[in-house]
Motif scaffolding. Sequence first.
Motif: not given
Length: 400
Positions: A7-12, A37-40
């Motif tokens: 979910g955190l990846l989807v939020v990013m 972008e870097a978080a993904m």
Amino acid sequence: MRRTATGLLVVMAGLFGLARWMEPAYPAWSFVRAFAEAAMVGGMADWFAVTALFRHPLGIPIPHTAIIPNNKDRIAETLARFLRENFLTPIIVSRRMQRIDVAGAVGRFLADPVPGGRLRKGAGRLLADALEALDPERLGTMVRGGLVAQLRRLEVAPLIGQALAAAMTDGRHRPIIDTMILWADRTLDANQVLIRESVAKRAGSLLRWTGLDERLANAILDALHKLLAEMAADPDHPVRAKSEEGMAELAHRLQHDPELRAKVEHAKEEILDNPAISLWWQGVWEQARAGLLRAARSPDTAVAGFIGDGLRQLGDTLQREPRLAHTINRFARRATVGITTGYGDQIVRVVSETVRRWDTETLTGRLEQTVGRDLQYIRINGTLVGGLVGLLIHTFDTLI
């Protein structure tokens, strides 16, 4: 945790799309875009790394993925070798056992067992089932054979001599002498007629005609009763001293006289070979087995009677006597080290063979259940740390 990390990846991803849409109108959104972008990238990289441990990402057989399933046998060998080298070596086990007070733990349990404890009830049921499953006659023969074999190898004369010498050193032999004096006095009373007849037979006709034989017998009996009474009342009586000298000499001879030791060993062998001993042992074994079954079926009742009192007293003794506790702890340490030395390889072989027999899905599932939560935290941390690193790089690039 897997849903949270995903979910955190989807939020990013959503944040990245929003930043790209807002950036032309508001240039400050470029910082948000760089972070997202870097978080993904960080989240996807850690997702790939975590997934690659257990399976092929997206089912694609990428090289060096599904690491655990593909290396199951090597993991089993490595785990077994790790256990053998770091846990099951005699030095490590001995060092660990030195810090464990086995005697104290047993003493505390015996002195104050937990009422209705599952441990006691479970052990009782296990013992009862085992006793009933085994052939009573065959088991009794095996136990008797083991005891007889141990007794044949054991030289009892020195042990008896050491026990007698230790008892005399502590003064524990005096009740034995008191008992012997009391027995002699009662035996004298019970055999007065025999003594009088013996004196009369040995007395001359003149003494019998004048009746002096009766007076002589009375004098002998009175003198013997008086002597025994004085011995019972005076611990330092000369006759008692002579008895103690005799006991001390016997204790010394039992330990150092080869001839006496040989006689004791011969007597021991005759006793062990006597058929009556086998019959006596069979009766003792049946009674002991019946008692063990009753105690195992009702452990609460067993610890409430005289057996319980004895066990509690034993527990108190284990806690109060440091020499006894030291002996028991030393025995436990040596026994554990011996088991480790003799059976360490078999133990680790059980571990390695068990892991080998697991199918791939079972091994992967058990490991993932054990460490999966922490691995999902790695994904979360990778997402956030990657975003911060991207934000830092974008900020540095903007300032330059």
